[in-house]
Design a protein around this motif. Structure first.
Motif, PDB file in Angstrom:
ATOM      1  N   LEU A  41      46.102  -5.600 -29.082  1.00 38.10           N
ATOM      2  CA  LEU A  41      46.530  -4.680 -30.134  1.00 38.10           C
ATOM      3  C   LEU A  41      47.926  -5.035 -30.641  1.00 38.10           C
ATOM      4  N   LEU A  42      48.864  -5.227 -29.735  1.00 35.31           N
ATOM      5  CA  LEU A  42      50.244  -5.514 -30.142  1.00 35.31           C
ATOM      6  C   LEU A  42      50.378  -6.886 -30.804  1.00 35.31           C
ATOM      7  N   THR A  43      49.751  -7.902 -30.224  1.00 32.93           N
ATOM      8  CA  THR A  43      49.852  -9.231 -30.833  1.00 32.93           C
ATOM      9  C   THR A  43      49.071  -9.296 -32.140  1.00 32.93           C
ATOM     10  N   GLY A  44      47.984  -8.538 -32.229  1.00 36.68           N
ATOM     11  CA  GLY A  44      47.230  -8.482 -33.485  1.00 36.68           C
ATOM     12  C   GLY A  44      48.026  -7.801 -34.597  1.00 36.68           C
ATOM     13  N   LEU A  45      48.700  -6.705 -34.269  1.00 31.69           N
ATOM     14  CA  LEU A  45      49.550  -6.042 -35.259  1.00 31.69           C
ATOM     15  C   LEU A  45      50.690  -6.953 -35.709  1.00 31.69           C
ATOM     16  N   HIS A  46      51.258  -7.668 -34.753  1.00 27.91           N
ATOM     17  CA  HIS A  46      52.342  -8.587 -35.114  1.00 27.91           C
ATOM     18  C   HIS A  46      51.811  -9.701 -36.017  1.00 27.91           C
ATOM     19  N   ALA A  47      50.642 -10.239 -35.696  1.00 25.87           N
ATOM     20  CA  ALA A  47      50.043 -11.283 -36.538  1.00 25.87           C
ATOM     21  C   ALA A  47      49.759 -10.753 -37.943  1.00 25.87           C
ATOM     22  N   ALA A  48      49.306  -9.504 -38.040  1.00 28.21           N
ATOM     23  CA  ALA A  48      49.047  -8.908 -39.355  1.00 28.21           C
ATOM     24  C   ALA A  48      50.331  -8.801 -40.166  1.00 28.21           C
ATOM     25  N   HIS A  49      51.429  -8.469 -39.499  1.00 31.92           N
ATOM     26  CA  HIS A  49      52.709  -8.390 -40.210  1.00 31.92           C
ATOM     27  C   HIS A  49      53.217  -9.778 -40.611  1.00 31.92           C
ATOM     28  N   VAL A  90      61.175  -7.821 -33.499  1.00 29.17           N
ATOM     29  CA  VAL A  90      59.942  -7.250 -32.960  1.00 29.17           C
ATOM     30  C   VAL A  90      59.275  -8.245 -32.019  1.00 29.17           C
ATOM     31  N   TRP A  91      59.248  -9.522 -32.385  1.00 36.99           N
ATOM     32  CA  TRP A  91      58.629 -10.530 -31.529  1.00 36.99           C
ATOM     33  C   TRP A  91      59.351 -10.603 -30.191  1.00 36.99           C
ATOM     34  N   LEU A  92      60.669 -10.562 -30.198  1.00 38.66           N
ATOM     35  CA  LEU A  92      61.414 -10.616 -28.940  1.00 38.66           C
ATOM     36  C   LEU A  92      61.101  -9.413 -28.061  1.00 38.66           C
ATOM     37  N   VAL A  93      61.006  -8.236 -28.664  1.00 40.72           N
ATOM     38  CA  VAL A  93      60.663  -7.033 -27.901  1.00 40.72           C
ATOM     39  C   VAL A  93      59.248  -7.153 -27.337  1.00 40.72           C
ATOM     40  N   PHE A  95      57.538  -9.941 -26.738  1.00 46.31           N
ATOM     41  CA  PHE A  95      57.527 -10.980 -25.713  1.00 46.31           C
ATOM     42  C   PHE A  95      58.030 -10.418 -24.392  1.00 46.31           C
ATOM     43  N   PHE A  96      59.136  -9.718 -24.451  1.00 44.14           N
ATOM     44  CA  PHE A  96      59.693  -9.152 -23.223  1.00 44.14           C
ATOM     45  C   PHE A  96      58.740  -8.122 -22.628  1.00 44.14           C
ATOM     46  N   GLY A  97      58.203  -7.247 -23.453  1.00 43.77           N
ATOM     47  CA  GLY A  97      57.339  -6.181 -22.948  1.00 43.77           C
ATOM     48  C   GLY A  97      55.995  -6.667 -22.451  1.00 43.77           C
ATOM     49  N   VAL A  98      55.384  -7.590 -23.149  1.00 45.45           N
ATOM     50  CA  VAL A  98      54.029  -8.036 -22.795  1.00 45.45           C
ATOM     51  C   VAL A  98      54.057  -9.116 -21.722  1.00 45.45           C
ATOM     52  N   PHE A  99      54.934 -10.075 -21.847  1.00 44.94           N
ATOM     53  CA  PHE A  99      54.893 -11.226 -20.949  1.00 44.94           C
ATOM     54  C   PHE A  99      55.822 -11.101 -19.750  1.00 44.94           C
ATOM     55  N   VAL A 100      56.956 -10.446 -19.891  1.00 42.16           N
ATOM     56  CA  VAL A 100      57.891 -10.354 -18.780  1.00 42.16           C
ATOM     57  C   VAL A 100      57.620  -9.097 -17.944  1.00 42.16           C
ATOM     58  N   VAL A 101      57.600  -7.947 -18.595  1.00 44.82           N
ATOM     59  CA  VAL A 101      57.376  -6.700 -17.874  1.00 44.82           C
ATOM     60  C   VAL A 101      55.920  -6.565 -17.468  1.00 44.82           C
ATOM     61  N   GLY A 102      55.001  -7.086 -18.298  1.00 40.77           N
ATOM     62  CA  GLY A 102      53.570  -6.969 -18.031  1.00 40.77           C
ATOM     63  C   GLY A 102      53.115  -7.660 -16.761  1.00 40.77           C
ATOM     64  N   TYR A 103      53.847  -8.643 -16.294  1.00 42.82           N
ATOM     65  CA  TYR A 103      53.481  -9.323 -15.060  1.00 42.82           C
ATOM     66  C   TYR A 103      54.141  -8.618 -13.937  1.00 42.82           C
TER      67      TYR A 103
END
Length: 103
Positions: A41-49, A90-93, A95-103
């Motif tokens: 959802l988040l990466t799809g919204l970012h791609a749409a933007h 937004v991409w930096l946020v 990246f941090f939220g999905v890839f760093v905190v998500g693991y």
């Protein structure tokens, strides 16, 4: 700079599509858990933007190559630069939220 931004936007979209294909064929099907749902959802919204930003970016770039902007009159360039800088943040946020905190 605008041509480079357009190229990088297209490169992001191509890499993101490849990423989605690999992940959906592998261990992370869409909606298999809350993390995967959030990721797509988040990466799809970012791609749409990004897609939504590429269109005006190409218009502004074409107009700039045609001499439509000057040092005194460059509102289109300023506005598209603000939009892309916002997407960078937004991409930096994400990246941090999905890839760093998500693991």
């Amino acid at each position: 700079g605008m041509a480079l931004a357009a190229f990088l936007g297209l490169a992001f979209l191509a890499l993101q599509i490849m990423n989605w294909v690999v992940l959906t064929r592998g261990q992370m099907a869409v909606g298999s858990n809350l993390y995967s749902l959030s990721f797509y959802l988040l990466t799809g919204l970012h791609a749409a933007h990004v897609v939504g930003g590429l269109i005006p970016l190409c218009v502004v770039a074409a107009r700039s190559f045609g001499g439509a902007y000057s040092a005194e009159s460059h509102l289109g360039v300023r506005l598209i630069a603000i939009y892309w800088h916002f997407l960078d943040i937004v991409w930096l946020v994400l990246f941090f939220g999905v890839f760093v905190v998500g693991y």
